[in-house]
Design a protein around this motif. Structure first.
Motif, mmCIF file in Angstrom:
data_model
loop_
_atom_site.group_PDB
_atom_site.id
_atom_site.type_symbol
_atom_site.label_atom_id
_atom_site.label_comp_id
_atom_site.label_asym_id
_atom_site.label_seq_id
_atom_site.Cartn_x
_atom_site.Cartn_y
_atom_site.Cartn_z
ATOM 1 N N ALA A 102 2.237 1.424 14.870
ATOM 2 C CA ALA A 102 2.077 0.418 13.824
ATOM 3 C C ALA A 102 2.546 0.949 12.480
ATOM 4 C CB ALA A 102 0.615 -0.033 13.750
ATOM 5 N N PHE A 103 2.273 2.213 12.214
ATOM 6 C CA PHE A 103 2.708 2.819 10.954
ATOM 7 C C PHE A 103 4.225 2.987 10.926
ATOM 8 C CE2 PHE A 103 3.866 6.651 8.565
ATOM 9 C CZ PHE A 103 3.403 6.312 7.308
ATOM 10 N N LYS A 104 4.788 3.503 12.010
ATOM 11 C CA LYS A 104 6.221 3.797 12.045
ATOM 12 C C LYS A 104 7.078 2.531 12.003
ATOM 13 C CE LYS A 104 6.245 8.360 12.507
ATOM 14 N NZ LYS A 104 6.947 9.276 11.557
ATOM 15 N N VAL A 105 6.543 1.438 12.527
ATOM 16 C CA VAL A 105 7.322 0.197 12.583
ATOM 17 C C VAL A 105 7.117 -0.655 11.327
ATOM 18 C CG1 VAL A 105 7.559 -1.970 13.897
ATOM 19 C CG2 VAL A 105 7.358 0.193 15.105
ATOM 20 N N SER A 106 6.141 -0.299 10.510
ATOM 21 C CA SER A 106 5.834 -1.099 9.315
ATOM 22 C C SER A 106 7.055 -1.243 8.425
ATOM 23 C CB SER A 106 4.691 -0.450 8.527
ATOM 24 O OG SER A 106 5.067 0.831 8.051
ATOM 25 N N SER A 107 7.054 -2.292 7.633
ATOM 26 C CA SER A 107 8.222 -2.623 6.806
ATOM 27 C C SER A 107 8.559 -1.527 5.803
ATOM 28 C CB SER A 107 7.965 -3.940 6.063
ATOM 29 O OG SER A 107 6.794 -3.840 5.258
ATOM 30 N N SER A 108 7.585 -0.746 5.397
ATOM 31 C CA SER A 108 7.843 0.307 4.408
ATOM 32 C C SER A 108 8.415 1.577 5.037
ATOM 33 C CB SER A 108 6.543 0.654 3.662
ATOM 34 O OG SER A 108 5.550 1.109 4.571
ATOM 35 N N ILE A 109 8.294 1.725 6.347
ATOM 36 C CA ILE A 109 8.768 2.936 7.018
ATOM 37 C C ILE A 109 9.984 2.636 7.895
ATOM 38 C CG2 ILE A 109 8.163 4.852 8.545
ATOM 39 C CD1 ILE A 109 6.668 4.818 5.851
ATOM 40 N N GLN A 110 9.819 1.732 8.871
ATOM 41 C CA GLN A 110 10.895 1.292 9.767
ATOM 42 C C GLN A 110 11.619 2.465 10.445
ATOM 43 O OE1 GLN A 110 13.274 -1.313 7.219
ATOM 44 N NE2 GLN A 110 12.089 -3.079 7.897
ATOM 45 N N PHE A 171 2.834 13.234 11.201
ATOM 46 C CA PHE A 171 3.677 12.109 11.594
ATOM 47 C C PHE A 171 3.591 10.974 10.576
ATOM 48 C CE2 PHE A 171 3.124 13.918 15.965
ATOM 49 C CZ PHE A 171 4.458 14.139 16.222
ATOM 50 N N PHE A 172 2.486 10.917 9.858
ATOM 51 C CA PHE A 172 2.298 9.901 8.822
ATOM 52 C C PHE A 172 2.732 10.424 7.445
ATOM 53 C CE2 PHE A 172 -0.655 8.884 12.192
ATOM 54 C CZ PHE A 172 -0.664 7.502 12.261
ATOM 55 N N THR A 173 2.240 11.603 7.099
ATOM 56 C CA THR A 173 2.396 12.092 5.727
ATOM 57 C C THR A 173 3.800 12.591 5.396
ATOM 58 O OG1 THR A 173 1.655 14.318 6.385
ATOM 59 C CG2 THR A 173 -0.030 12.754 5.641
ATOM 60 N N HIS A 174 4.596 12.921 6.411
ATOM 61 C CA HIS A 174 5.920 13.487 6.082
ATOM 62 C C HIS A 174 6.820 12.471 5.391
ATOM 63 C CE1 HIS A 174 8.966 11.763 8.870
ATOM 64 N NE2 HIS A 174 7.940 11.564 9.675
ATOM 65 N N HIS A 175 6.442 11.205 5.439
ATOM 66 C CA HIS A 175 7.207 10.187 4.716
ATOM 67 C C HIS A 175 6.914 10.232 3.211
ATOM 68 C CE1 HIS A 175 8.739 8.121 8.293
ATOM 69 N NE2 HIS A 175 7.529 8.303 8.824
ATOM 70 N N TYR A 176 5.866 10.949 2.834
ATOM 71 C CA TYR A 176 5.447 10.955 1.435
ATOM 72 C C TYR A 176 5.424 12.355 0.806
ATOM 73 C CZ TYR A 176 3.724 6.432 3.114
ATOM 74 O OH TYR A 176 3.617 5.197 3.693
ATOM 75 N N ILE A 177 4.989 13.351 1.554
ATOM 76 C CA ILE A 177 4.823 14.678 0.939
ATOM 77 C C ILE A 177 5.622 15.775 1.638
ATOM 78 C CG2 ILE A 177 2.517 14.098 0.095
ATOM 79 C CD1 ILE A 177 1.370 15.718 2.416
ATOM 80 N N GLY A 178 6.563 15.408 2.475
ATOM 81 C CA GLY A 178 7.396 16.411 3.131
ATOM 82 C C GLY A 178 7.009 16.647 4.583
ATOM 83 N N ASP A 179 7.985 17.119 5.348
ATOM 84 C CA ASP A 179 7.796 17.352 6.780
ATOM 85 C C ASP A 179 7.414 18.811 7.004
ATOM 86 O OD1 ASP A 179 7.777 17.356 9.487
ATOM 87 O OD2 ASP A 179 9.842 16.679 9.762
ATOM 88 N N TYR A 180 6.228 19.024 7.510
ATOM 89 C CA TYR A 180 5.740 20.385 7.735
ATOM 90 C C TYR A 180 5.679 20.732 9.222
ATOM 91 C CZ TYR A 180 4.397 20.066 2.836
ATOM 92 O OH TYR A 180 4.424 19.906 1.467
ATOM 93 N N ARG A 181 6.494 20.060 10.031
ATOM 94 C CA ARG A 181 6.392 20.265 11.472
ATOM 95 C C ARG A 181 6.680 21.704 11.878
ATOM 96 N NH1 ARG A 181 11.154 16.757 14.138
ATOM 97 N NH2 ARG A 181 10.748 15.471 12.320
ATOM 98 N N TRP A 182 7.633 22.355 11.197
ATOM 99 C CA TRP A 182 7.984 23.716 11.602
ATOM 100 C C TRP A 182 6.896 24.705 11.205
ATOM 101 C CZ3 TRP A 182 11.135 23.425 15.276
ATOM 102 C CH2 TRP A 182 12.159 22.475 15.285
#
Length: 280
Positions: A102-110, A171-182
């Protein structure tokens, strides 16, 4: 006259043949049990591939897939291929997965989209989509039981849970504060570096590093994602004009999601063992 080398070769050859036969038999049993653990995954994938985009009998494709997913789960419980406790865990994975969708498909993320109409869409996401995440949980639960999985050197559960929560949050926050997956992957690498998973394909225990299992499962999920997008069940923005292979970086994302899924399964089993009171 036979030399000492010839005698040695004659003595070792039967053992080598027997070892090869043994390996082949265990590999066969491992494959059968893995296929059994993938029952829900496999049947659900087949349903996605054979259901026409136009739907069935006027019922949209996504709605058909939801009915199939629910029906498969009820059938597995009825056939005693899955317990009620396992079904509850599968439902938990459905909720966790749907929230992410639902978050990933939302209009603000897509990040991706489900292009077809469905009556059972909620926040632009068809309800069947949560079952795609539930298939991962179902596979882990089933393989844990069928292969008699045991985990050696499991990290403290609070540390494993913390990493799992941070992975999910990223998976949610990397759209706003950076991707810390590594960074999270590095933490997971250190946390599970000594962890081994012991399993029994036939009648002998075998083992492998748990981290290797995470990466392998992540790879097969990435392959399944390519199949799903090729059939147009969902699409990434770069696939709207013409299909292309899902970027290889998604492999790392799926591997991290596998870590989170494993943590949930392991924690549920750990909690159940702690609260279980043996009978007299």
């Amino acid at each position: 006259m036979l030399t000492a080398i010839d005698k040695h070769l004659l003595d070792t050859r039967p053992r080598q043949i027997e070892s090869l036969r043994r390996w082949a038999l265990e590999f066969l049993y491992f494959g059968v049990k893995e296929a059994r653990a993938c029952l829900f995954v496999g049947l659900f994938m087949v349903a996605m591939l054979v259901t026409p985009r136009a739907g069935v009998l006027g019922i949209p494709r996504y709605d058909v897939l939801l009915v199939v997913a629910v029906g498969l789960q009820l059938w597995m419980v009825w056939a005693r291929l899955e317990t009620w406790d396992e079904l509850k865990a599968v439902c938990l994975f459905h909720v966790v997965g749907f929230a992410l969708e639902a978050f990933k498909v939302s209009s603000s993320i897509q990040s991706w989209s489900y292009p077809d109409f469905a009556y059972t869409k909620l926040f632009g996401v068809p309800l069947f989509s949560g079952f795609m995440y539930a298939t991962i949980g179902s596979y882990m639960i089933q393989s844990w039981r069928l292969l008699d999985l045991r985990v050696r050197h499991h990290p403290p559960y609070w540390m494993a849970a913390t990493i799992a929560i941070l992975i999910y949050a990223n998976f949610f926050t990397h759209h706003y504060i950076g991707d810390y997956r590594w960074y999270l992957a590095a933490c997971a690498l250190g946390l599970y570096s000594r962890t081994m998973v012991t399993f029994r394909p036939l009648d002998r225990d075998r083992q492998m590093p748990l981290l290797l299992a995470f990466v392998l499962i992540g790879f097969f999920i990435w392959l399944a994602e390519n199949i799903g997008t090729f059939w147009g069940v969902w699409r990434y923005p770069n696939q709207l004009g013409a299909w292309s292979v899902v970027h290889l970086s998604k492999w790392s994302s799926w591997s991290l999601l596998v870590i989170m899924t494993f943590t949930i399964v392991a924690s549920l089993k750990h909690i159940k063992e702690k609260i279980h009171v043996p009978g007299p």
